[in-house]
Design a protein around this motif. Structure first.
Motif, short mmCIF file in Angstrom:
data_model
loop_
_atom_site.label_atom_id
_atom_site.label_comp_id
_atom_site.label_asym_id
_atom_site.label_seq_id
_atom_site.Cartn_x
_atom_site.Cartn_y
_atom_site.Cartn_z
N SER A 1 108.17 10.73 68.34
CA SER A 1 106.82 10.69 68.28
C SER A 1 106.32 11.05 66.98
O SER A 1 104.98 10.72 66.99
N LYS B 1 103.20 6.56 69.72
CA LYS B 1 103.63 6.18 71.12
C LYS B 1 104.91 5.09 71.14
O LYS B 1 105.69 5.07 71.85
N PRO C 1 97.63 13.26 75.96
CA PRO C 1 98.84 13.79 75.24
C PRO C 1 98.66 14.61 74.25
O PRO C 1 99.37 15.59 74.29
N ALA D 1 105.00 15.61 73.17
CA ALA D 1 104.64 14.29 72.69
C ALA D 1 105.73 13.27 72.77
O ALA D 1 105.51 12.08 73.24
N HIS E 1 105.81 10.98 75.81
CA HIS E 1 104.87 9.95 75.98
C HIS E 1 105.32 8.72 75.30
O HIS E 1 104.73 7.56 75.25
#
Length: 458
Positions: free
Chosen positions: A366, A383, A403, A452, A455
């Protein structure tokens, strides 16, 4: 370095509840939908920590609003304010005051050569507001150029000079503000493939903007020396020197907004010292006295100051150069020198923050990029690690920003108070934070980033 007190934190839930009730009933908070916030009542602070009325301590990696550079409750700074209050609490700006005169002299001595006059304000927004006014009067021109990725304050002019979304609510406003793209190699607006190419193309873009706006209409280019809230964007080598050359070529003033980047945050008195450059005007606030008493100001070159030798300056503030604020600035600068805080910041950047953040970047998909200097760093969260798509959309809110909200909650749960903006996690602790405290905070960040990572889609 001063040893900060480690007070015995005693929970007081009843007092905390009363503070919260009074806040909810009577305090109107900035930048907030009032019914949707529940500010945390704070009971006290010391060094790099603050704590709530439940007794929970937080290691502050935000320095509040990136302004508590010297740490909370520094005993020498508190004593200086107490001594100044006993001597003289206030006096109008029209008089010569001991603390004001000394603060102005010390700031000028630490500014780049040729900047030797100081106009004091109550904070950073008033500093940029007055710097723009000075530039317009000095040049006889009206336009101010700033970047889209910028924040310059929330007064009528400074908010229009701001490039980011906080400007939108104040539009339409006065004419004369023009925005352009500054350098940002990681997310280049110029499709650059290297910092050198980014520098070259960003400067050409600025030259083109000057051309189409008409150089004879432009009073100043105002830049955050290192962009703060909008990304901790350290300009590539050569960019600021190029801005200086463009300003000289077209008779434009360069205003360096150092409200956030100055007074130790970047490991120098002023961030421009990192590149050995001298703007025409420097705006300061925040770290000059760590917000212990409201203070800001403009350091101006002799040529700008001379404009007002026989012409009254059309601006002023009741509390300009307030004695308590100036006394705290004098004490803060002395503490910085006595305790080697600038050297400490540079050492921590080189030996603790920089190396550890690179390890964190390598370990977390991330984290797209780590950048910064001094005690001024950002993790650019993504992302998609192949396209560098931001973890959350630009100016995200509500569900789209979830997020980042989860990441903040994970940090706070472990006793770390983070700073985030859009898709970025900023690492901006007090400049007095020790290596052990930095390691503690970075360990928490390392663990929290798993939120994070969850995601990341590619």
């Amino acid at each position: 370095m001063t040893e900060f007190a480690s007070p015995d934190v005693q929970p007081d839930s009843e007092k905390g509840a009363q503070v919260a009730r009074d806040d909810r009933a009577h305090v109107f908070h900035s930048w907030s939908a009032q019914a949707q916030i529940a500010p945390l009542p704070i009971a006290g602070a010391s060094g790099s920590y603050f704590w709530d009325f439940e007794g929970k301590r937080y290691l502050d990696f935000s320095s509040q609003l990136v302004n508590v550079n010297i740490g909370y409750q520094h005993p020498k700074l508190v004593a200086a304010i107490q001594e100044a209050a006993a001597r003289q609490c206030t006096i109008a700006p029209s008089f010569a005051d001991e603390s004001r005169s000394e603060a102005a002299r010390m700031i000028a001595e630490r500014a780049p050569e040729g900047l030797d006059k100081v106009f004091f304000t109550n904070g950073g927004a008033e500093a940029t507001e007055n710097a723009m006014r000075m530039a317009r009067i000095h040049t006889g021109r009206h336009k101010i150029l700033t970047t889209y990725r910028s924040y310059h304050g929330a007064t009528s002019g400074s908010i229009l000079a701001t490039g980011e979304p906080r400007r939108w609510g104040s539009e339409p406003g006065a004419p004369g503000f023009v925005h352009f793209w500054g350098p940002y190699p990681f997310r280049s607006a110029f499709h650059s493939t290297s910092p050198e190419q980014e520098c070259e193309r960003a400067l050409q873009h600025l030259r083109d903007t000057i051309m189409v706006e008409g150089p004879q209409t432009i009073a100043a280019i105002m830049l955050e020396t290192v962009v703060g809230t909008n990304g901790i964007l350290v300009p590539p080598d050569g960019y600021l020197a190029g801005v200086r050359e463009l300003c000289d070529e077209f008779g434009i003033l360069w205003i360096a907004d150092e409200v956030m980047a100055g007074f130790g945050r970047c490991g120098e008195w002023f961030a421009v010292d990192h590149w050995d450059l001298a703007p025409d005007l420097i705006c300061f606030a925040k770290g000059v006295n760590s917000g212990y008493v409201p203070l800001g100001g403009v350091v101006m070159s002799s040529k700008v100051a001379a404009t007002f030798d026989d012409r009254p300056y059309p601006g002023g503030l009741t509390y300009s150069g307030h004695p308590l604020a100036c006394a705290s600035a004098v004490a803060s600068m002395r503490i910085f020198e006595e305790e080697g805080i600038l050297e400490h910041v540079r050492k921590m950047a080189d030996t603790v923050i920089g190396p550890r953040l690179e390890e964190i970047r390598a370990a977390h998909p991330s984290v797209g990029e780590v950048r910064g200097l001094g005690m001024f760093w950002a993790l650019d969260l993504v992302k998609d690690a192949t396209t560098n798509e931001a973890l959350v959309p630009y100016n995200a809110s509500g569900e789209s920003a979830k997020p980042m909200g989860e990441l903040m909650a994970a940090c706070k749960a472990e006793g770390l108070w983070p700073m985030t903006h859009f898709n970025r996690l900023h690492v901006v602790p007090p400049c007095t934070t020790t290596a052990e405290e930095l390691t503690e905070g970075l360990d928490i960040l390392d663990r929290a980033l798993a939120v994070a990572d969850a995601h990341v889609t590619a």
